[in-house]
Design a protein around this motif. Structure first.
Motif, PDB file in Angstrom:
ATOM      1  N   ASP A 158       0.811  -1.214   0.000  1.00  0.00           N
ATOM      2  CA  ASP A 158       0.000   0.000   0.000  1.00  0.00           C
ATOM      3  C   ASP A 158       0.848   1.269   0.000  1.00  0.00           C
ATOM      4  OD1 ASP A 158      -2.287   1.533   0.050  1.00  0.00           O
ATOM      5  OD2 ASP A 158      -2.390   1.566   2.241  1.00  0.00           O
ATOM      6  N   GLY A 159       0.640   2.101  -1.032  1.00  0.00           N
ATOM      7  CA  GLY A 159       1.328   3.375  -1.129  1.00  0.00           C
ATOM      8  C   GLY A 159       2.726   3.309  -1.714  1.00  0.00           C
ATOM      9  N   ARG A 160       3.224   2.106  -2.032  1.00  0.00           N
ATOM     10  CA  ARG A 160       4.587   1.975  -2.565  1.00  0.00           C
ATOM     11  C   ARG A 160       4.545   1.644  -4.056  1.00  0.00           C
ATOM     12  NH1 ARG A 160       8.526  -1.627   0.923  1.00  0.00           N
ATOM     13  NH2 ARG A 160       9.909  -0.697  -0.647  1.00  0.00           N
ATOM     14  N   GLN A 161       5.659   1.880  -4.720  1.00  0.00           N
ATOM     15  CA  GLN A 161       5.784   1.509  -6.118  1.00  0.00           C
ATOM     16  C   GLN A 161       6.206   0.051  -6.236  1.00  0.00           C
ATOM     17  OE1 GLN A 161       8.058   4.241  -8.501  1.00  0.00           O
ATOM     18  NE2 GLN A 161       7.177   6.057  -7.531  1.00  0.00           N
ATOM     19  N   VAL A 162       5.779  -0.588  -7.320  1.00  0.00           N
ATOM     20  CA  VAL A 162       6.027  -2.013  -7.529  1.00  0.00           C
ATOM     21  C   VAL A 162       6.692  -2.205  -8.884  1.00  0.00           C
ATOM     22  CG1 VAL A 162       4.958  -4.277  -7.856  1.00  0.00           C
ATOM     23  CG2 VAL A 162       4.111  -2.740  -6.071  1.00  0.00           C
ATOM     24  N   LEU A 163       7.745  -3.021  -8.902  1.00  0.00           N
ATOM     25  CA  LEU A 163       8.417  -3.380 -10.148  1.00  0.00           C
ATOM     26  C   LEU A 163       8.167  -4.865 -10.405  1.00  0.00           C
ATOM     27  CD1 LEU A 163      10.346  -2.739 -12.504  1.00  0.00           C
ATOM     28  CD2 LEU A 163      12.248  -3.337 -11.006  1.00  0.00           C
ATOM     29  N   ILE A 164       7.458  -5.179 -11.492  1.00  0.00           N
ATOM     30  CA  ILE A 164       7.135  -6.552 -11.872  1.00  0.00           C
ATOM     31  C   ILE A 164       8.061  -6.969 -13.008  1.00  0.00           C
ATOM     32  CG2 ILE A 164       5.369  -8.082 -12.800  1.00  0.00           C
ATOM     33  CD1 ILE A 164       3.276  -6.353 -11.474  1.00  0.00           C
ATOM     34  N   VAL A 165       8.782  -8.070 -12.825  1.00  0.00           N
ATOM     35  CA  VAL A 165       9.742  -8.539 -13.816  1.00  0.00           C
ATOM     36  C   VAL A 165       9.266  -9.868 -14.392  1.00  0.00           C
ATOM     37  CG1 VAL A 165      12.132  -9.211 -14.262  1.00  0.00           C
ATOM     38  CG2 VAL A 165      11.633  -7.383 -12.623  1.00  0.00           C
ATOM     39  N   VAL A 166       9.064  -9.888 -15.703  1.00  0.00           N
ATOM     40  CA  VAL A 166       8.695 -11.089 -16.442  1.00  0.00           C
ATOM     41  C   VAL A 166       9.837 -11.404 -17.400  1.00  0.00           C
ATOM     42  CG1 VAL A 166       7.001 -12.141 -17.998  1.00  0.00           C
ATOM     43  CG2 VAL A 166       6.259 -10.487 -16.278  1.00  0.00           C
ATOM     44  N   GLY A 225       8.847 -10.968  -8.898  1.00  0.00           N
ATOM     45  CA  GLY A 225       9.300 -11.777 -10.014  1.00  0.00           C
ATOM     46  C   GLY A 225       8.222 -12.757 -10.428  1.00  0.00           C
ATOM     47  N   VAL A 226       7.914 -12.781 -11.711  1.00  0.00           N
ATOM     48  CA  VAL A 226       6.923 -13.722 -12.245  1.00  0.00           C
ATOM     49  C   VAL A 226       7.667 -14.937 -12.789  1.00  0.00           C
ATOM     50  CG1 VAL A 226       5.079 -14.064 -13.919  1.00  0.00           C
ATOM     51  CG2 VAL A 226       5.338 -11.852 -12.794  1.00  0.00           C
ATOM     52  N   ASP A 227       7.553 -16.062 -12.080  1.00  0.00           N
ATOM     53  CA  ASP A 227       8.271 -17.291 -12.436  1.00  0.00           C
ATOM     54  C   ASP A 227       9.759 -17.000 -12.642  1.00  0.00           C
ATOM     55  OD1 ASP A 227       6.418 -19.413 -12.249  1.00  0.00           O
ATOM     56  OD2 ASP A 227       5.430 -18.758 -14.071  1.00  0.00           O
ATOM     57  N   GLY A 228      10.281 -17.222 -13.850  1.00  0.00           N
ATOM     58  CA  GLY A 228      11.702 -17.007 -14.096  1.00  0.00           C
ATOM     59  C   GLY A 228      12.160 -15.579 -13.914  1.00  0.00           C
ATOM     60  N   GLY A 229      11.223 -14.634 -13.852  1.00  0.00           N
ATOM     61  CA  GLY A 229      11.587 -13.245 -13.584  1.00  0.00           C
ATOM     62  C   GLY A 229      12.220 -13.071 -12.222  1.00  0.00           C
ATOM     63  N   ASP A 267      14.384 -15.169 -10.909  1.00  0.00           N
ATOM     64  CA  ASP A 267      15.803 -15.464 -11.138  1.00  0.00           C
ATOM     65  C   ASP A 267      16.505 -14.277 -11.780  1.00  0.00           C
ATOM     66  OD1 ASP A 267      15.598 -18.069 -10.121  1.00  0.00           O
ATOM     67  OD2 ASP A 267      14.906 -18.837 -12.043  1.00  0.00           O
ATOM     68  N   ALA A 268      15.804 -13.588 -12.676  1.00  0.00           N
ATOM     69  CA  ALA A 268      16.390 -12.399 -13.311  1.00  0.00           C
ATOM     70  C   ALA A 268      16.673 -11.312 -12.284  1.00  0.00           C
ATOM     71  CB  ALA A 268      15.450 -11.875 -14.395  1.00  0.00           C
ATOM     72  N   ILE A 269      15.791 -11.151 -11.300  1.00  0.00           N
ATOM     73  CA  ILE A 269      15.999 -10.154 -10.249  1.00  0.00           C
ATOM     74  C   ILE A 269      17.237 -10.503  -9.428  1.00  0.00           C
ATOM     75  CG2 ILE A 269      15.036  -9.213  -8.115  1.00  0.00           C
ATOM     76  CD1 ILE A 269      12.270  -9.474  -9.374  1.00  0.00           C
ATOM     77  N   ILE A 270      17.375 -11.777  -9.074  1.00  0.00           N
ATOM     78  CA  ILE A 270      18.537 -12.205  -8.283  1.00  0.00           C
ATOM     79  C   ILE A 270      19.810 -12.070  -9.098  1.00  0.00           C
ATOM     80  CG2 ILE A 270      19.604 -14.194  -7.160  1.00  0.00           C
ATOM     81  CD1 ILE A 270      16.868 -15.074  -6.267  1.00  0.00           C
ATOM     82  N   ASP A 271      19.768 -12.443 -10.377  1.00  0.00           N
ATOM     83  CA  ASP A 271      20.952 -12.318 -11.239  1.00  0.00           C
ATOM     84  C   ASP A 271      21.388 -10.864 -11.378  1.00  0.00           C
ATOM     85  OD1 ASP A 271      20.957 -15.044 -11.602  1.00  0.00           O
ATOM     86  OD2 ASP A 271      19.879 -14.981 -13.524  1.00  0.00           O
ATOM     87  N   ALA A 272      20.444  -9.942 -11.256  1.00  0.00           N
ATOM     88  CA  ALA A 272      20.775  -8.514 -11.356  1.00  0.00           C
ATOM     89  C   ALA A 272      21.323  -7.953 -10.048  1.00  0.00           C
ATOM     90  CB  ALA A 272      19.536  -7.721 -11.773  1.00  0.00           C
ATOM     91  N   VAL A 277       7.419 -13.712  -5.206  1.00  0.00           N
ATOM     92  CA  VAL A 277       7.516 -14.540  -6.407  1.00  0.00           C
ATOM     93  C   VAL A 277       6.117 -15.037  -6.728  1.00  0.00           C
ATOM     94  CG1 VAL A 277       8.532 -16.573  -7.486  1.00  0.00           C
ATOM     95  CG2 VAL A 277       9.869 -15.239  -5.847  1.00  0.00           C
ATOM     96  N   VAL A 278       5.658 -14.755  -7.955  1.00  0.00           N
ATOM     97  CA  VAL A 278       4.314 -15.135  -8.387  1.00  0.00           C
ATOM     98  C   VAL A 278       4.426 -16.039  -9.603  1.00  0.00           C
ATOM     99  CG1 VAL A 278       2.091 -14.286  -9.226  1.00  0.00           C
ATOM    100  CG2 VAL A 278       3.365 -12.954  -7.541  1.00  0.00           C
TER     101      VAL A 278
END
Length: 413
Positions: free
Chosen positions: A178-186, A211-215, A217-222, A229-230
């Motif tokens: 609530d009230g925060r920005q969200v970054l969704i990575v696919v 992170g959406v599924d493999g996204g 892993d992309a967040i962790i790799d970055a 995780v969804v």
């Protein structure tokens, strides 16, 4: 046994030779595909993301049991493989998935697949000319897919009207959005480049990372840790599932959740979200319902071709989800292509040196350079005096771990 030994001997004829890696799911195959291997897949209409994943593995060739371009729509995958110089043998038939075994040495020549001297299957070797012709035909039939997309959109709206309009069925979560920005990575088009370009944004705003599924892993790799995780958990690593993020398993409307057992086996108790759409939709709806002030999407699907690439009844659900989220959604797709840093490190270094030189010349011309040098030398002398005083006043025991017998060393100082 004699037949097995014979089949594993490489052929001596012309063509491309490599070790076969066989899998009906391309994204699973790319996890173990090595340079020089032959990828054997059963992938109708190879999409762009799958083709780029195959290209990154640098296989010797790709053998597809299905049609790489069926004509439903102009998918870009085969063109990417051909332009990369990767031979593509198409429509060899579904029997190749059982006729070839993991680890066998295979040879490809003029659309034929050999193991030793045995002809296993035969297909069509694609070229740039055949791919171009197939793409032209696919574009001509795109109107049919557009009609199907519209039909699927209405069907999804009928099934998920309460969820889309009123948020009925969205589960409770512990992550405070609530009230925060969200970054969704696919893990979609240009997701790596766009995620790297957004580093200043992530550093400044500290958004909730989903992170959406493999996204995930992309967040962790970055270099980051996902907050959530969804997905249906079919393409995410155990590392991401056990990193401490909240896990939301995407389930079917009938209650089936294929990823639930895997998550629980890792000792993690997830949240279950039943929905008809894709995991990408679930992540957006969840962030919107829980009060996100802004949703930044990386690697998500936005165009008709991308929707068809993804499959699942034309991705009608994602189209409606984007309408539902509305102005909160900011699509970061292609930001790495839109803006690139034009100043290199070398140019920046030359600029710094030039600036220091200009300052030095100005000080010399005004006659203040000797005074500045004297002030700097005095400050350096103060620092050196402070350091000498610190060493002399320090107790000998403080140096015992380094010197063994600290007395002589301190005397020398």
């Amino acid at each position: 046994m004699p037949q097995t030994r014979r089949r594993q001997e490489p052929g001596t004829g012309p063509g491309v030779v490599g070790i076969a890696r066989v899998d009906t799911r391309t994204k699973n195959l790319t996890k173990r595909l090595k340079p020089g291997d032959v990828a054997v897949i059963d992938h109708r209409d190879i999409d762009r993301v799958s083709a780029e994943a195959l290209k990154a593995c640098r296989p010797a060739a790709v053998v597809n049991a299905a049609a790489s371009i069926s004509g439903r729509y102009p998918n870009l995958g085969p063109e990417i493989l051909i332009e990369a110089g990767i031979p593509l043998v198409d429509e060899v038939g579904p029997d190749v998935m059982t006729a070839l075994h993991e680890g066998e040495v295979v040879r490809l020549h003029e659309g034929c697949v050999y193991v030793g001297e045995d002809l296993v299957s035969k297909g069509v070797e694609q070229t740039s000319q055949t791919v171009t012709a197939a793409m032209d035909e696919a574009r001509a039939g795109l109107a049919v897919q557009l009609e199907a997309f519209a039909t699927n959109t209405m069907e999804y709206l009928r099934k998920e009207r309460d969820l889309l309009l009123d948020g009925v069925g969205v589960p409770d979560i512990t992550t405070q959005i609530d009230g925060r920005q969200v970054l969704i990575v696919v893990r979609g088009y240009h997701y790596k480049e766009d995620l790297a370009t957004l580093r200043p944004y992530i550093r400044e705003y500290r958004p909730i990372l989903i992170g959406v599924d493999g996204g995930a892993d992309a967040i962790i790799d970055a270099g980051y840790t996902p907050d959530m995780v969804v997905g249906d958990m079919d393409s995410v690593s155990d590392r991401s599932l056990t990193c401490g993020a909240e896990i939301v398993v995407h389930a079917y409307r009938d209650g089936r959740a294929p990823g639930l057992e895997r998550v629980q086996a890792l000792g993690v108790e997830p949240v279950v979200f039943p929905a008809t759409g894709t995991s990408e939709d679930v992540a957006m709806l969840l962030a919107d319902d829980k009060g996100a002030s802004l949703i930044v999407a990386v690697g998500t699907h936005a165009t008709l071709v991308e929707f068809l690439d993804k499959g699942r009844s034309g991705m009608a659900s994602t189209f409606l989800t984007r309408l539902r989220v509305g102005s909160k959604l900011v699509d970061a797709k292609g930001v790495s292509r839109l803006y690139r840093q034009r100043i290199s490190n070398l140019q920046l270094g030359v600029l710094v040196v030039a600036g220091l030189l200009a300052v030095t010349v100005a000080l010399y011309a005004t006659g203040t350079l000797p005074a500045v040098v004297s002030v700097v030398a005095a400050r350096l002398d103060d620092v050196m005096s402070w350091m000498r005083g610190w060493f002399v006043d320090a107790k000998p025991e403080a140096f015992a771990p380094w010197s063994g017998t600290a007395g002589p060393h301190l005397t020398g100082i």
